[in-house]
Design an enzyme around this catalytic site. Structure first.
Site, mmCIF file in Angstrom:
data_model
loop_
_atom_site.group_PDB
_atom_site.id
_atom_site.type_symbol
_atom_site.label_atom_id
_atom_site.label_comp_id
_atom_site.label_asym_id
_atom_site.label_seq_id
_atom_site.Cartn_x
_atom_site.Cartn_y
_atom_site.Cartn_z
ATOM 1 N N SER A 210 0.835 -1.207 0.000
ATOM 2 C CA SER A 210 0.000 0.000 0.000
ATOM 3 C C SER A 210 0.873 1.261 0.000
ATOM 4 O O SER A 210 1.695 1.411 -0.897
ATOM 5 C CB SER A 210 -0.949 -0.062 1.205
ATOM 6 O OG SER A 210 -1.979 0.867 1.056
ATOM 7 N N ASP A 306 -8.821 -3.607 -6.317
ATOM 8 C CA ASP A 306 -8.255 -3.239 -5.021
ATOM 9 C C ASP A 306 -9.341 -2.536 -4.204
ATOM 10 O O ASP A 306 -9.803 -1.449 -4.557
ATOM 11 C CB ASP A 306 -7.073 -2.301 -5.284
ATOM 12 C CG ASP A 306 -6.336 -1.891 -4.032
ATOM 13 O OD1 ASP A 306 -6.984 -1.743 -2.978
ATOM 14 O OD2 ASP A 306 -5.105 -1.699 -4.123
ATOM 15 N N HIS A 373 -6.653 -6.107 -0.886
ATOM 16 C CA HIS A 373 -5.695 -4.993 -0.980
ATOM 17 C C HIS A 373 -4.287 -5.607 -0.960
ATOM 18 O O HIS A 373 -3.887 -6.173 -1.961
ATOM 19 C CB HIS A 373 -5.975 -4.014 0.160
ATOM 20 C CG HIS A 373 -5.237 -2.717 0.099
ATOM 21 N ND1 HIS A 373 -5.171 -1.938 -1.027
ATOM 22 C CD2 HIS A 373 -4.542 -2.036 1.053
ATOM 23 C CE1 HIS A 373 -4.456 -0.846 -0.766
ATOM 24 N NE2 HIS A 373 -4.062 -0.881 0.485
#
Ligand SMILES: *[C@@H]1O[C@H](CO)[C@@H](O)[C@H](O)[C@H]1NC(C)=O
Ligand SMILES: *[C@@H]1O[C@H](CO)[C@@H](O)[C@H](O)[C@H]1NC(C)=O
Ligand SMILES: *[C@@H]1O[C@H](CO)[C@@H](O)[C@H](O)[C@H]1NC(C)=O
Length: 428
Positions: A210, A306, A373
């Site tokens: 991320s 995502d 994610h």
């Protein structure tokens, strides 16, 4: 059988997601993302993920180390505390190899959101857990992590709020005493790791999830330069490919958010000069620009759906007051046909943004069609009998094939809902 244990993993996720104390325990807190991106209530967006903890396996907890030279160098978290990392020594054939993984956790774009963050583990080591579990790409179990299990491993804690790229010059304007030292944290941390053996690395992989995936792209070439010329050095960004896309209402929500982060924390100086010379610095923070300038081999792991991007880039909550998107944002199976069309359009944008990179001979890609994610730091998604696959390869196998030049890896999944191996998140 396979479905059963998948279900159990998901149940763990969901059960943990509901616990309030998870806010202190999570490796990264999506609530903070939400909070920092737009001012929505964090009760409303109760998205928190933690490692699905498997209580039956031997624990693999690794202590927090505070950076030794931090005060002297001025390498400080948002609140002025000393940054930290978790280090596990390599062994056997991995003794001279190094795998770094940068924690994620969104960004803060205003004095107010950074001030909130400084009272959390994402802004202060005062609140960081003293131990974290190493799993997935950080696991030292060869069945969970076949290629990197015996490497030296470092989990880098994220406490600056700007993907390790902020600069102190921009602190003047904040009366609230916030420290914008991401770049200095990065540099001090690298010096410390070099001093404890990384300067003799034979093989190294810089990775992150991320906002940590974005930090990986920002610092990839710096990392390469710090290591011996004859070492193999590569970078892996997991769920770090944030798209410069308009939201469903036609606004540049993400771009203006990045604009604020760059301005507040002085990030422009940490971005590629060639890019910043030609366009708005905030546009240069998007991976589709960053990857044009990276010379070191890069692997991108990203789900095509995502959930963080769907919930914050494509359909920001504040822009959906009537809740038309509510159930679709929380579970992709709930999307109606017209929403699915829009979500498929988002996947098309991702593939378009990657079209140049796909031709990059040194690059690797794993874009699966799951609603998730980060996928590298959990055994359930990195490498297990039930983890997501493309062409029967797990993410761990694909990354290993690329890293060790066993195969060219450009894995792009067929569109949702074609892949039965996916782990889809369910926030309802
Ligand atoms: C790189 O060169 C150094 C010094 O010549 C040597 O000690 C080291 O083993 C080499 N590393 C690799 C990966 O070949
Ligand atoms: C989004 O765009 C509309 C116009 O299309 C504008 O009225 C609105 O203020 C924008 N919202 C945000 C949050 O920027
Ligand atoms: C998929 O890979 C596994 C090993 O990872 C193997 O046992 C299995 O036979 C493969 N399945 C197919 C359909 O190729």
């Amino acid at each position: 059988m396979a479905n059963q244990s998948r279900l159990r993993a998901l149940l763990w996720w969901r059960r943990w997601a509901k616990k309030d104390w998870a806010i202190a325990a999570v490796g990264f807190t999506l609530t903070l993302f939400a909070l920092s991106l737009i001012s929505i209530s964090w009760r409303d967006d109760d998205f928190k993920i933690t490692h699905p903890v498997d209580l039956t396996s031997a624990s693999d907890f690794v202590d927090l180390t505070l950076l030794r030279n931090a005060n002297h160098r001025g390498a400080l978290c948002l609140d002025g505390s000393v940054p930290g990392y978790h280090f596990q020594k390599g062994f056997g054939s991995g003794a001279h190899n190094w795998l770094l993984h940068i924690e994620g956790g969104g960004w803060c774009n205003t004095i107010a959101s950074c001030s909130l963050r400084k009272n959390t583990p994402l802004g202060s080591s005062k609140y960081m857990e003293r131990q974290v579990r190493f799993s997935g790409i950080l696991s030292r179990d060869s069945s969970e992590n076949p290629d990197f299990f015996n490497w030296n491993k470092v989990k880098i804690r994220y406490c600056d709020g700007a993907s390790l790229a902020g600069r102190p010059e921009s602190e003047l304007k904040n009366g609230d005493k916030l420290f914008f030292r991401g770049q200095i944290i990065w540099e001090s941390l690298m010096d410390e790791l070099l001093s404890i053996g990384m300067s003799k690395a034979k093989q190294a992989l810089l990775s992150g999830c991320s906002a940590g995936g974005l930090a990986t792209l920002i610092h990839c070439d710096d990392f390469r330069k710090l290591l011996p010329k004859n070492a193999t050095v590569k970078c892996l960004a997991d769920a770090g490919f944030f798209l410069d896309e308009i939201d469903v209402f036609g606004n540049h929500t993400m771009r203006s958010f990045y604009h604020d982060v760059v301005l507040l924390q002085g990030v422009a100086k940490s971005l590629p000069k060639d890019c910043v010379a030609g366009m708005e610095p905030s546009e240069c923070l998007f991976p589709q620009q960053l990857i044009k300038n990276i010379r070191t081999p890069v692997f991108l792991v990203n789900p095509a759906y995502d959930f963080w991007q769907i919930q914050h880039v494509l359909v920001p909550n504040a822009l959906d007051p009537h809740g038309y998107w509510r159930s679709c944002r929380l579970n992709i199976h709930n999307c109606n046909p017209s929403q699915i069309k829009i979500v498929q359009g988002f996947r098309d944008s991702l593939l378009r943004a990657l079209s140049e990179f796909q031709k990059n001979k040194m690059g690797g890609i794993f874009i699966n069609s799951c609603f998730i994610h980060c996928q590298t730091w959990m055994a359930e998604t990195w490498h297990s009998p039930n983890s997501p696959r493309i062409n029967n390869k797990t993410i761990a196998e694909s990354v290993g094939d690329w890293y060790f030049d066993r195969k060219v890896v450009k894995q792009i999944d067929c569109p949702y809902p074609c892949n039965p191996t996916c782990v889809h998140m369910d926030f309802t």
